[in-house]
Design an enzyme around this catalytic site. Structure first.
Site, PDB file in Angstrom:
ATOM      1  N   TRP A 187     -21.952  -9.519  70.567  1.00 48.11           N
ATOM      2  CA  TRP A 187     -23.323  -9.009  70.577  1.00 48.11           C
ATOM      3  C   TRP A 187     -24.254 -10.197  70.468  1.00 48.11           C
ATOM      4  O   TRP A 187     -24.105 -11.036  69.564  1.00 48.11           O
ATOM      5  CB  TRP A 187     -23.588  -8.056  69.408  1.00 48.11           C
ATOM      6  N   GLU A 228     -21.398  -5.791  73.780  1.00 43.61           N
ATOM      7  CA  GLU A 228     -22.193  -4.746  73.120  1.00 43.61           C
ATOM      8  C   GLU A 228     -23.651  -4.771  73.582  1.00 43.61           C
ATOM      9  O   GLU A 228     -24.313  -5.802  73.527  1.00 43.61           O
ATOM     10  CB  GLU A 228     -22.129  -4.951  71.604  1.00 43.61           C
ATOM     11  N   LYS A 230     -27.777  -3.265  73.690  1.00 42.54           N
ATOM     12  CA  LYS A 230     -28.806  -2.837  72.747  1.00 42.54           C
ATOM     13  C   LYS A 230     -30.110  -2.609  73.493  1.00 42.54           C
ATOM     14  O   LYS A 230     -30.399  -3.313  74.473  1.00 42.54           O
ATOM     15  CB  LYS A 230     -29.010  -3.897  71.657  1.00 42.54           C
ATOM     16  N   ASP A 261     -22.986   1.112  70.267  1.00 41.22           N
ATOM     17  CA  ASP A 261     -23.424   1.227  68.885  1.00 41.22           C
ATOM     18  C   ASP A 261     -24.354   2.428  68.769  1.00 41.22           C
ATOM     19  O   ASP A 261     -25.297   2.569  69.557  1.00 41.22           O
ATOM     20  CB  ASP A 261     -24.149  -0.053  68.466  1.00 41.22           C
ATOM     21  N   HIS A 264     -28.151   1.711  68.859  1.00 42.64           N
ATOM     22  CA  HIS A 264     -28.677   0.755  69.832  1.00 42.64           C
ATOM     23  C   HIS A 264     -29.370   1.385  71.029  1.00 42.64           C
ATOM     24  O   HIS A 264     -29.560   0.725  72.055  1.00 42.64           O
ATOM     25  CB  HIS A 264     -27.549  -0.170  70.317  1.00 42.64           C
ATOM     26  N   HIS A 288     -19.351   1.287  67.521  1.00 44.15           N
ATOM     27  CA  HIS A 288     -19.907   0.917  66.229  1.00 44.15           C
ATOM     28  C   HIS A 288     -20.629   2.157  65.718  1.00 44.15           C
ATOM     29  O   HIS A 288     -21.727   2.488  66.166  1.00 44.15           O
ATOM     30  CB  HIS A 288     -20.871  -0.266  66.354  1.00 44.15           C
ATOM     31  N   ASP A 296     -32.918   1.341  64.951  1.00 45.38           N
ATOM     32  CA  ASP A 296     -31.577   0.840  64.645  1.00 45.38           C
ATOM     33  C   ASP A 296     -31.538   0.290  63.228  1.00 45.38           C
ATOM     34  O   ASP A 296     -31.493  -0.919  63.007  1.00 45.38           O
ATOM     35  CB  ASP A 296     -31.197  -0.243  65.672  1.00 45.38           C
ATOM     36  N   ASP A 298     -29.268   1.089  60.782  1.00 44.10           N
ATOM     37  CA  ASP A 298     -27.921   0.905  60.228  1.00 44.10           C
ATOM     38  C   ASP A 298     -27.744   1.511  58.845  1.00 44.10           C
ATOM     39  O   ASP A 298     -27.329   0.837  57.900  1.00 44.10           O
ATOM     40  CB  ASP A 298     -27.557  -0.581  60.215  1.00 44.10           C
ATOM     41  N   ASP A 328     -20.666   0.128  61.423  1.00 47.88           N
ATOM     42  CA  ASP A 328     -21.683  -0.916  61.395  1.00 47.88           C
ATOM     43  C   ASP A 328     -22.910  -0.404  60.654  1.00 47.88           C
ATOM     44  O   ASP A 328     -23.785   0.238  61.233  1.00 47.88           O
ATOM     45  CB  ASP A 328     -22.059  -1.342  62.816  1.00 47.88           C
TER      46      ASP A 328
END
Length: 429
Positions: A187, A228, A230, A261, A264, A288, A296, A298, A328
């Site tokens: 990433w 990855e 985003k 993800d 993302h 993820h 985003d 997390d 993640d």
């Protein structure tokens, strides 16, 4: 009647309920035991790592909170992880970032080697924990302007290319040592806060840099390259070089693993809707699993509708052998070991719920055009006794049932984490 006997009785009743729908509970549990979640190391120390830096993140990353007791050394992080694994049923993996090596002195990222991760390899072998890996394209002076592999400066690009090459060698050594492939996920945060004059040029540079990193063919039995995507980040709100479309095309054309993800994408997008499409064209998929709140952010994974949908898509599509499930999130506002336990247990609960669906019956109703029956069965499924099966699975795996795990975390916090330096907490980039 003892708690154990009560649990056994409720499990037997649950088995009968599921059998009435044609679901074999034991088969579901057998499949669940083979599911290995890749637990992310960076929840344990707020993405600081062990390079001796001041912990300032940047490059679109931020950790909030100042809960005491974060891990400050590899030994402390491994101790915390061992407790977390003891609270989670099944055998699971560890996802390491490159900034978590064990360095005797200053070692820049283009010069890291297997020797800096031998301690993790040895620990993984002793614990029965397989490793995954990630190059670290953030929190570095050569990433301070938000660009790495797509940088206009060829010298800076080469530094990060060399970092990627070094990380592939480390991942391959990990995979060879553990006897199964180490997933090595790339990433890169490259992007701009405002609208660029050329979206094409950075993407051409990124593709060329990645091609140079992946030029050497490595044994897929030892390492798998993942890329990855985003949509945006802090400081890259208007343009991210490695968009979904960029990496989808790259993964297909270069036969790479694609990483999706959960945080993302646009807040109105969900990755569960993308899985079946992506799996038509890429060999394997890395997830993820996270929980974005408005962006985003997390957050710790909770038992949400989207989490359930992600696992349903994996099971309904028969993708368990082609999907690598990783987590993640990073939350410094709560006990970090508890965050691991909550998030990983929830991910496994969602897998179990998907495995306990009468999948073939539902899909046959759909093939027959009986959408009434499909909807009715899907809704009835929501009230089935999942909890009784989950509690039985935890007990049979020798881990705490229900919220009993929290007592172990609090005892560890009092005995171990509370004794650590008070110089812990928020790292905001």
């Amino acid at each position: 009647m003892s708690n154990s006997a009560n649990l056994q009785k409720t499990f037997e009743l649950a088995v009968e309920r599921y059998e009435s729908l044609g679901v074999n509970v034991q088969h579901a549990l057998d499949r669940l035991r083979d599911v290995a979640i890749s637990v992310h190391c960076w929840q344990g120390d707020d993405v600081v790592g062990f390079e001796g830096s001041d912990g300032a993140l940047g490059n679109g990353l931020a950790v909030t909170g100042n809960y005491p007791g974060r891990a400050r050394t590899p030994c402390e992080l491994r101790s915390d992880l061992e407790l977390a694994y003891s609270l989670i049923p099944g055998k699971h993996r560890l996802n390491l970032h490159a900034l978590y090596g064990e360095f005797d002195g200053p070692v820049d990222r283009d010069a890291i080697g297997v020797e800096h991760f031998q301690g993790w390899i040895d620990w993984g072998r002793s614990q029965g924990v397989n490793l995954d890996f990630n190059p670290s394209y953030f929190s570095h002076e050569k990433a301070s302007d938000g660009f790495t592999l797509a940088h206009s400066d060829s010298g800076i690009r080469q530094f990060w290319i060399d970092h990627g090459i070094a990380c592939r060698k480390i991942a391959a050594a990990m995979g060879a040592a553990q006897g199964n492939a180490c997933v090595n996920n790339f990433w890169v945060p490259d992007g701009w806060k405002d609208s660029p004059a050329s979206r094409k040029d950075p993407r051409e540079r990124l593709a060329a840099s990645l091609d140079e990193i992946f030029a050497e063919k490595l044994d897929a039995a030892h390492t798998l390259d993942a890329v990855e995507c985003k949509l945006f980040g802090i400081g890259s709100e208007s343009y991210v070089v490695g968009s979904h479309e960029f990496y989808m095309g790259y993964a297909i054309s270069r036969n790479k693993v694609l990483c999706l993800d959960a945080g993302h994408f646009h807040p109105t997008e969900v990755i569960s809707d993308k899985i079946s499409s992506v799996m038509m064209y890429v060999p394997e998929l890395l997830l993820h699993v996270s929980r974005g709140v408005r962006w985003d952010s997390d957050h710790v994974v909770t038992y949400t509708d989207e989490l359930q949908s992600i696992m349903q898509e994996i099971v309904r599509g028969d993708y368990l052998d082609r999907v690598h499930i990783g987590l993640d999130f990073f939350d410094a506002s709560i006990n970090r070991v508890a965050a691991w336990a909550i998030g990983t247990r929830n991910a496994l609960k969602a897998v179990l719920a998907a495995l306990l669906e009468p999948t073939e019956t539902l899909q046959q109703l759909e093939r027959d055009g009986d959408y009434t029956g499909r909807l009715a069965l899907l809704e009835e499924q929501k009230m089935m006794p999942l909890g009784a099966v989950w509690d039985y699975y935890c007990q049979s795996a020798g881990v705490p049932v229900g919220a009993e795990w929290l007592d172990k975390v609090r005892a560890y916090e009092a005995a171990v984490q509370s004794q650590r330096s008070c110089e812990v907490g928020a790292v905001v980039g």
